[in-house]
Structures are given as C-alpha cells and as structure tokens.
Write a protein that holds these residues in place. Structure first.
Motif, PDB file in Angstrom:
ATOM      1  N   ASP A  34       0.744  -1.218   0.055  1.00  0.00           N
ATOM      2  CA  ASP A  34       0.052   0.005  -0.234  1.00  0.00           C
ATOM      3  C   ASP A  34       1.015   1.252  -0.067  1.00  0.00           C
ATOM      4  O   ASP A  34       0.628   2.201  -0.642  1.00  0.00           O
ATOM      5  N   HIS A 106      -4.887   6.088   8.609  1.00  0.00           N
ATOM      6  CA  HIS A 106      -4.883   5.520  10.054  1.00  0.00           C
ATOM      7  C   HIS A 106      -5.282   6.597  10.849  1.00  0.00           C
ATOM      8  O   HIS A 106      -5.573   7.625  10.496  1.00  0.00           O
ATOM      9  N   ALA A 134      -4.569   3.481   1.637  1.00  0.00           N
ATOM     10  CA  ALA A 134      -3.779   4.964   1.620  1.00  0.00           C
ATOM     11  C   ALA A 134      -3.648   5.272   0.026  1.00  0.00           C
ATOM     12  O   ALA A 134      -3.562   6.388  -0.375  1.00  0.00           O
TER      13      ALA A 134
END
Ligand code: MN
Length: 406
Positions: A34, A106, A134
């Motif tokens: 990611d 996050h 992300a």
C-alpha cells in the motif's frame, strides 16, 4: 463528515503543493504494498506537475527519523500511508519549520498546527481498515491535483489489495469506486469465484493475479528494505514487471528462506524462552539486512508448528537496523517485537476467555517506553530500548493476570 468533505479538503492540500516553490518535495511513505503504491501515485503526479521529489521509504515513524527528515529536507514533506498516528510528535519536532501534508488512512489524534495538514480518512468517517487504502486516498488526491491523473486508478487498487481490504469478499466503498474506475479503463479485471471476487492487473498486457502481485511488492519493500527493494517496487507498479523485478524478487525470497531456515534450526536446538504466559525468542541481527516487518511474518510461519506451545502467547524480537534509506545511520539500540497467536489460543482470545494483544501489549509497553503502531487482538507490534526485553516480559504476564482476575 464523509467523502465530499474529504475531497473538499484534498483541494486545500493540492493548492499547497501547486503553490510550493523550493527544495524537492520529500515523500515519506510506508514500505508495504500500500505504501509503495501510494508513493508511486504521488511521485508520478508530482513529476507531471514538474515538481521535483525524493522518496523516503519508512518502516515506522520514530522521533529521531522525523528529526532527521525535517532537518535534511527543509521545505515540503508529504507523509503517505503513515504519519497520522504520530502527528502530535511530528508537530512537536517540526516546531513550525517545514510545511507538512499527511495523506493517510490510519487513526490520528489530530493536531492544531498551521504548518501541518492532516488528511487522515478516519477524520472523515471513512474506515482505513476496509473502505479506503492509503493508495486510494493518494489516488483521489492525485486526481484533485490534476484530472489527467485518473490513469493512476489501478495503483489505488493495488494498495487496497495489499492491505487486504477485500478480505470480506470484495472491495467496498471508496476502494470500490477506485476499482470501477480502473476496470472502466481496462486496467483491472474482476472474476467472481465462490461468492468472492478475484482481481487481476491487466494494465501491463499480461494478466497478473493481484493478490500475488501485492505480496511480491511487500517482499520487495520489507525483505528488501535496505537493498533498494522499495524503489524497485515503485518502479514496477508504474512500469510493469521486468527482469530486474523478477531477479530481485527471486533473490529476496531465497534470502528470506535461508534466514528463516537458520532461525528454525536454532529454535529446534534451543527451544523458545518461556514465562508464565509468553513464549519468545530473539533473532538479534540475524535477519539483517532484511527489514523488521519480517519478524512478524516469521512468527506467523511458526505459530502452529511443533516449536510452539499452542496455549501460550508468541513473541519474536529483532534488532531494529540502524540504517534508514536516504536518511543514513542512527545511533539507536532499539528492538522490535512482533506478536502472533497459535490458532488454539486465538480461539480462546476471540471468545474473551483470554485477553487479546490489544489489551496486553499497550499496558506492558507503557512500562518500557514502548511505542505502538497498530495493535489488534490477534497481532501486534511494539518497539523499545534494547535491554528491556526481560522487563517487558514480566509486565506482559502481569497484564494477562490482571485481565484474568477481572
Ligand atoms: Mn496502508
């Protein structure tokens, strides 16, 4: 708050980038699939705007790393796929110097700092655990910067698969919107199998299984962390797999296998250390030059073997390498600890009979100054000063007992 507000605020971040004139933009990114896909999107989008960049792959955000980043790269720093959780620390260390943009999925405690723009999707109610990777967030940002970046949609999908956002059967929510954009452009194809979706990358001509492809990127970024693997991964997602990709991957897989066999042999001879509830081992620098993500993978690989007591918690310690790509060497003595559960114990954790790592580890880590990245009931990791391992194990047992008394 939702996607519309997120898109609105991405415009603000895009303006910061467009108006920026100065030293090359530093892009600090995570080293898994990611993080590499996210970095690839930003590097390519900035290149198209004529903005110079330098990328810094990171395993985790440590205060000393932030300090070095801020000093070495004055100007604009973009964090992607990490940074949100450490925003207050970043703000404290930056002390109003650099302009910082954080594009992340996050959780963040947030921060009141004019120089720092936090675009954590979690602040907008979009789950970074299953709705948006992300890389999907970075893709939305790239499109905000310039509509012509819509050809980067497939990179959003690669990151979402890397973070297993399809583990419930299919990609959902924002990830799905990005997926459909990639499908419409003939970059990704979907096949339905046993009620689950399988995804294939077709943008490079050959048909690549996206699960396998994403795993290979994490091998490049994590196993090859100190061997230029992250850059090979970024190049591969932008240009397609070539000979260098295959050779590097082969080499890293062989290295990992060799190192794993060596440690297994050692553990067969010496056994694991045991406290009341925890069985643990220490590889010190024997995994070098592989990155510290590898210790978690190793724990996962042995958790159900005869080496392991199926009713005890399992932890592996590894020395944190002193080198960080593009930032140089650090004068620290840090250990990384990864936790996994044998399946039998996992069942007892799920039922609530035994505490999960999300209960135990933050409590024990507090006593040794450990910092926690992401912590789940079934898996967790922390880092702290080398030499405090035994003390940590003692507090680990105390935390388990505290739970059992309740
Ligand atoms: Mn991620």
């Amino acid at each position: 708050m939702g996607l519309n507000e997120y898109l609105r605020d991405l415009v603000k971040a895009a303006n910061i980038i467009k108006e920026y004139r100065g030293a090359p933009v530093a892009i600090a990114h995570h080293n898994d699939a990611d993080g590499l896909s996210s970095a690839a999107i930003l590097l390519e989008a900035f290149r198209r705007e004529g903005i110079e960049t330098i990328n810094i792959p990171l395993e985790r955000v440590h205060p000393l790393i932030v300090k070095r980043l801020v000093e070495k790269y004055p100007g604009l720093i973009v964090f992607v796929d990490l940074g949100a959780g450490a925003a207050p620390e970043i703000s404290r260390i930056n002390a109003g110097r650099n302009t910082i943009v954080i594009i992340d999925h996050h959780h963040t405690p947030g921060v009141d700092d004019q120089k720092i723009t936090i675009l954590s999707t979690e602040l907008y109610g979009i789950s970074g655990d299953r709705e948006i990777s992300a890389s999907s967030a970075a893709y939305l940002f790239a499109k905000t910067l310039n509509k012509s970046n819509s050809d980067l949609a497939y990179l959003g999908v690669v990151g979402a698969i890397g973070d297993s956002h399809h583990r419930f059967g299919r990609l959902e929510s924002v990830n799905r919107q990005v997926l459909m954009e990639a499908v419409r452009q003939g970059q990704v194809s979907i096949e339905e199998r046993d009620g689950r979706e399988k995804y294939y990358l077709i943008v490079f001509g050959e048909k690549l299984d996206l699960d396998k492809f994403a795993k290979s990127l994490t091998v490049l970024g994590a196993v090859g962390y100190l061997m230029n693997g992250p850059d090979t991964g970024i190049k591969t997602v932008l240009k397609g797999p070539d000979r260098e990709y295959r050779e590097t991957l082969d080499k890293l897989n062989r290295l990992k296998k060799e190192k794993f066999e060596k440690i297994i042999k050692m553990l067969e001879e010496t056994g694991l250390n045991r406290s009341r509830y925890l069985q643990w081992f220490h590889v010190h620098d024997m995994f070098s030059p592989m990155g510290v993500k590898v210790i978690g993978e190793f724990c996962m690989e042995i958790r159900n073997t005869s080496l392991v007591d199926k009713d005890m918690y399992l932890a592996g310690f590894q020395d944190m390498p002193k080198e960080v790509p593009r930032l140089g060497t650090f004068d620290w003595n840090i250990v990384k600890v990864s936790f996994r559960l044998p399946s039998a114990l996992e069942t007892r954790v799920l039922s609530g009979e035994m505490p999960g790592y999300n209960y135990i580890v933050p409590r024990a880590a507090k006593y040794v100054g450990g910092d926690i990245d992401a912590c789940h009931g079934y898996a967790c990791a922390t880092t702290f000063e080398k030499g405090l391992e035994e003390a940590f194990v003692k507090y680990f047992d105390i935390a388990v007992e505290e739970y059992l008394r309740k």
